[in-house]
Design a protein around this motif. Structure first.
Motif, PDB file in Angstrom:
ATOM      1  N   LEU A 173       0.837  -1.197   0.000  1.00  0.00           N
ATOM      2  CA  LEU A 173       0.000   0.000   0.000  1.00  0.00           C
ATOM      3  C   LEU A 173       0.875   1.250   0.000  1.00  0.00           C
ATOM      4  O   LEU A 173       0.601   2.220  -0.719  1.00  0.00           O
ATOM      5  CB  LEU A 173      -0.915  -0.004   1.230  1.00  0.00           C
ATOM      6  CG  LEU A 173      -1.904   1.162   1.362  1.00  0.00           C
ATOM      7  CD1 LEU A 173      -2.751   1.299   0.111  1.00  0.00           C
ATOM      8  CD2 LEU A 173      -2.776   0.976   2.594  1.00  0.00           C
ATOM      9  N   THR A 174       1.929   1.207   0.781  1.00  0.00           N
ATOM     10  CA  THR A 174       2.873   2.333   0.809  1.00  0.00           C
ATOM     11  C   THR A 174       3.520   2.528  -0.553  1.00  0.00           C
ATOM     12  O   THR A 174       3.660   3.660  -1.036  1.00  0.00           O
ATOM     13  CB  THR A 174       3.962   2.074   1.879  1.00  0.00           C
ATOM     14  OG1 THR A 174       3.344   1.967   3.160  1.00  0.00           O
ATOM     15  CG2 THR A 174       4.983   3.204   1.900  1.00  0.00           C
ATOM     16  N   GLN A 175       3.912   1.415  -1.185  1.00  0.00           N
ATOM     17  CA  GLN A 175       4.574   1.495  -2.488  1.00  0.00           C
ATOM     18  C   GLN A 175       3.673   2.128  -3.541  1.00  0.00           C
ATOM     19  O   GLN A 175       4.112   3.007  -4.293  1.00  0.00           O
ATOM     20  CB  GLN A 175       4.996   0.097  -2.944  1.00  0.00           C
ATOM     21  CG  GLN A 175       5.732   0.082  -4.287  1.00  0.00           C
ATOM     22  CD  GLN A 175       6.150  -1.326  -4.706  1.00  0.00           C
ATOM     23  OE1 GLN A 175       6.407  -2.173  -3.854  1.00  0.00           O
ATOM     24  NE2 GLN A 175       6.220  -1.581  -5.997  1.00  0.00           N
ATOM     25  N   VAL A 176       2.414   1.713  -3.581  1.00  0.00           N
ATOM     26  CA  VAL A 176       1.533   2.234  -4.628  1.00  0.00           C
ATOM     27  C   VAL A 176       1.164   3.696  -4.368  1.00  0.00           C
ATOM     28  O   VAL A 176       1.040   4.491  -5.303  1.00  0.00           O
ATOM     29  CB  VAL A 176       0.266   1.360  -4.762  1.00  0.00           C
ATOM     30  CG1 VAL A 176      -0.719   1.589  -3.624  1.00  0.00           C
ATOM     31  CG2 VAL A 176      -0.415   1.604  -6.101  1.00  0.00           C
ATOM     32  N   ILE A 177       1.017   4.074  -3.107  1.00  0.00           N
ATOM     33  CA  ILE A 177       0.720   5.479  -2.801  1.00  0.00           C
ATOM     34  C   ILE A 177       1.901   6.366  -3.177  1.00  0.00           C
ATOM     35  O   ILE A 177       1.743   7.437  -3.771  1.00  0.00           O
ATOM     36  CB  ILE A 177       0.366   5.653  -1.310  1.00  0.00           C
ATOM     37  CG1 ILE A 177      -0.984   4.983  -1.006  1.00  0.00           C
ATOM     38  CG2 ILE A 177       0.312   7.132  -0.929  1.00  0.00           C
ATOM     39  CD1 ILE A 177      -1.350   4.983   0.473  1.00  0.00           C
ATOM     40  N   TYR A 187      11.610   8.310   4.267  1.00  0.00           N
ATOM     41  CA  TYR A 187      10.801   9.204   5.093  1.00  0.00           C
ATOM     42  C   TYR A 187       9.367   9.288   4.567  1.00  0.00           C
ATOM     43  O   TYR A 187       8.417   9.417   5.350  1.00  0.00           O
ATOM     44  CB  TYR A 187      11.443  10.586   5.165  1.00  0.00           C
ATOM     45  CG  TYR A 187      12.738  10.580   5.937  1.00  0.00           C
ATOM     46  CD1 TYR A 187      12.741  10.424   7.325  1.00  0.00           C
ATOM     47  CD2 TYR A 187      13.968  10.686   5.292  1.00  0.00           C
ATOM     48  CE1 TYR A 187      13.935  10.383   8.053  1.00  0.00           C
ATOM     49  CE2 TYR A 187      15.167  10.650   5.998  1.00  0.00           C
ATOM     50  CZ  TYR A 187      15.138  10.497   7.379  1.00  0.00           C
ATOM     51  OH  TYR A 187      16.305  10.451   8.085  1.00  0.00           O
ATOM     52  N   THR A 188       9.206   9.207   3.252  1.00  0.00           N
ATOM     53  CA  THR A 188       7.848   9.162   2.693  1.00  0.00           C
ATOM     54  C   THR A 188       7.137   7.901   3.165  1.00  0.00           C
ATOM     55  O   THR A 188       5.973   7.944   3.579  1.00  0.00           O
ATOM     56  CB  THR A 188       7.897   9.176   1.158  1.00  0.00           C
ATOM     57  OG1 THR A 188       8.576  10.347   0.715  1.00  0.00           O
ATOM     58  CG2 THR A 188       6.491   9.169   0.563  1.00  0.00           C
ATOM     59  N   ASN A 189       7.844   6.772   3.096  1.00  0.00           N
ATOM     60  CA  ASN A 189       7.268   5.503   3.553  1.00  0.00           C
ATOM     61  C   ASN A 189       6.906   5.565   5.036  1.00  0.00           C
ATOM     62  O   ASN A 189       5.875   5.042   5.461  1.00  0.00           O
ATOM     63  CB  ASN A 189       8.252   4.357   3.317  1.00  0.00           C
ATOM     64  CG  ASN A 189       8.477   4.083   1.846  1.00  0.00           C
ATOM     65  OD1 ASN A 189       7.771   4.594   0.993  1.00  0.00           O
ATOM     66  ND2 ASN A 189       9.473   3.265   1.541  1.00  0.00           N
ATOM     67  N   LEU A 227       2.074  10.062  -5.074  1.00  0.00           N
ATOM     68  CA  LEU A 227       2.908  11.144  -4.546  1.00  0.00           C
ATOM     69  C   LEU A 227       4.040  11.571  -5.479  1.00  0.00           C
ATOM     70  O   LEU A 227       4.171  12.758  -5.823  1.00  0.00           O
ATOM     71  CB  LEU A 227       3.471  10.740  -3.180  1.00  0.00           C
ATOM     72  CG  LEU A 227       2.434  10.430  -2.090  1.00  0.00           C
ATOM     73  CD1 LEU A 227       3.123  10.077  -0.782  1.00  0.00           C
ATOM     74  CD2 LEU A 227       1.504  11.621  -1.887  1.00  0.00           C
ATOM     75  N   GLU A 228       4.884  10.609  -5.890  1.00  0.00           N
ATOM     76  CA  GLU A 228       6.054  10.960  -6.695  1.00  0.00           C
ATOM     77  C   GLU A 228       5.713  11.618  -8.033  1.00  0.00           C
ATOM     78  O   GLU A 228       6.334  12.622  -8.402  1.00  0.00           O
ATOM     79  CB  GLU A 228       6.936   9.720  -6.896  1.00  0.00           C
ATOM     80  CG  GLU A 228       7.651   9.281  -5.616  1.00  0.00           C
ATOM     81  CD  GLU A 228       8.519   8.048  -5.819  1.00  0.00           C
ATOM     82  OE1 GLU A 228       8.464   7.460  -6.927  1.00  0.00           O
ATOM     83  OE2 GLU A 228       9.254   7.682  -4.880  1.00  0.00           O
TER      84      GLU A 228
END
Length: 469
Positions: free
Chosen positions: A170-174, A191-193, A179-180
């Motif tokens: 979920l973190t990877q896809v967000i 830090y984003t993760n 975001l990126e």
């Protein structure tokens, strides 16, 4: 972190050897033939049970049949279907889907036996609350002398049901899809993760500290919608690439017996890859779903087994196949160097340029959160069995903290740890189910005999009333 990753990978590879494959797949085939293909013969009756036709609010348990299946599916129909399938195809090629199908069909029989047992041999925790799951099946069905095997399951369950894979993907896809591309990520992805992980902790805590009733209620509302949304998205992709569908299925069947796409002819390796991903996807034989179905409001164990057997079909035959087709039809499995959820997102974006990846993000959010909510219940039951029910709430604190670890760790480490623990959980679950399988068949014969008598009496009553009229 790299050394820890190597340890997890070595542990997972050792656990998922041929003996475990024989136990899971061989056991599933045994259940299928021993039951006389019961999961397929009584599918209509299972649907009637699921619809609430036989519900009785006075029956023992916490949630109804529909909520039990929804909550179990909330855990299984999750990131394993979106990201896990992509990982499987990246490792084993398109043919891995075929072996996932095989695992799912035999898994239906496995689910019938394990989840029937989870109601048949429910036990009481230290607070006197009725509970179900492999640890109670072992102690109540096989006897107290088998308690070390039950404790082994519970210990593995503490770690196998952690939310780290869901949090990671979920973190990877967000980060990579939302975001990126919009310049909202920090310079250091870590830090984003971390920020995303902390946000997941907050949202998950709002639900899981409410207990099984809240989890079952939320899952019952979200699961049907998330499956329909995902199906519509993939149906759009299939329509856009409809000319490729025959070739895609031909490739799946051909590659299943040659493994020529990725594994260079190692058919044994592709079977293991399919079994691993199917087990991660539908949890047949692992024992987690048995804990959820063991909470169902019923005094008829066979009914819950019939409801539970629909899980692998919905989860693997339907949802995993949709993911696999999206990746294969768009050619993403050959052209994308990405892995996990990013590969699936690329497939969606190839089919729906500009907005496809965002459609997947919406699906991922629902899939991942329902899994995050449901898995906590499994862990608390294992913790309660080991340390006492009055301390089970403490597990949820550990649970939410590991969300941050999952959000910041590598996908390789996360998958390896969960795979290894799933393998450990499967051993006591399958061993106890095989030993107690005659009890299940005796209960099934008795149940269907009573149902037949009940239907005959109903028919006679209706005929009598018509004659009187």
């Amino acid at each position: 972190m790299k050394e820890l990753e190597k340890i997890f990978v070595a542990f997972s590879d050792a656990a998922w050897g041929m003996p475990l494959l024989i136990l899971l797949m061989g056991g599933g085939f045994y259940f299928m033939f021993y039951s006389g293909f019961l999961p397929f013969r009584y599918l209509r009756h299972a649907i009637n049970v699921l619809r609430g036709r036989y519900d009785d609010p006075n029956d023992p348990g916490d949630i109804n049949h529909f909520e039990a299946l929804s909550a179990a599916l909330a855990a299984t129909v999750g990131m394993g279907n979106i990201s896990g399938v992509a990982v499987a195809i990246a490792i084993g090629g398109p043919g891995v889907l075929f072996w996932m199908w095989v695992s799912a069909f035999v898994g239906m029989a496995t689910k019938f036996f394990t989840c029937t047992l989870s109601v048949m041999y429910r036990g009481y925790d230290s607070k006197g609350h009725l509970e179900g799951g492999p640890m109670y099946v072992i102690t109540e069905g096989l006897g107290k002398k088998w308690k070390p095997l039950a404790a082994f399951f519970a210990i593995a369950g503490l770690f196998g049901t952690l939310p780290i894979f869901q949090a990671n993907q979920l973190t990877q896809v967000i980060r990579e899809v939302v975001l990126e591309p919009n310049g909202l990520s920090t310079a250091d992805p870590f830090y984003t993760n971390l920020i995303i992980g902390l946000a997941l902790v907050f949202i998950t805590s709002l639900v899981i500290f409410g207990g099984i009733q809240r989890i079952g209620h939320v899952a019952g509302k979200m699961v049907p919608g998330m499956v329909v949304l995902y199906m519509l998205a993939v149906f759009y992709i299939m329509f856009a690439y409809y000319t490729n569908i025959p070739d895609a299925f031909a490739l799946i069947f051909k590659d299943a017996f040659t493994a020529s796409s990725v594994l260079g002819g190692a058919v044994g390796a592709i079977i293991i890859a399919g079994a691993r991903r199917a087990a991660f996807s539908n949890e047949a034989g692992i024992g987690t779903a048995s804990m959820m179905h063991g909470a169902a409001k019923t005094d008829e164990p066979v009914r819950e087994g019939l409801v539970a057997m629909m899980g692998p079909f919905i989860d693997t035959i339907v949802v995993c196949t949709l993911t696999g087709l999206a990746i294969i039809l768009t050619g993403t499995w050959q052209t994308s160097g990405a892995s996990g959820v990013t590969m699936t997102a690329t497939a969606f974006n190839n089919a729906m340029p500009g907005f496809g990846s965002y459609v997947l993000v919406v699906c991922v959010l629902i899939f991942a959160f329902t899994s995050l909510f449901s898995y906590s219940y499994y862990g608390t039951k294992c913790f309660s069995f080991l340390f006492g029910a009055k301390y089970k709430h403490l597990y949820n604190y550990f649970y939410v903290v590991t969300i941050v670890f999952g959000a910041t760790a590598t996908i390789t480490a996360v998958i390896a740890l969960i795979d290894g623990m799933y393998a450990m959980m499967a051993i006591p679950t399958m061993v106890s189910a095989l030993l107690l399988s005659p009890k299940v068949m005796a209960a099934a014969k008795d149940y269907f005999k009573r149902m037949k008598t009940f239907r005959e009496e109903q028919a006679e009553q209706i005929a009598s009333e018509r004659l009187k009229a």
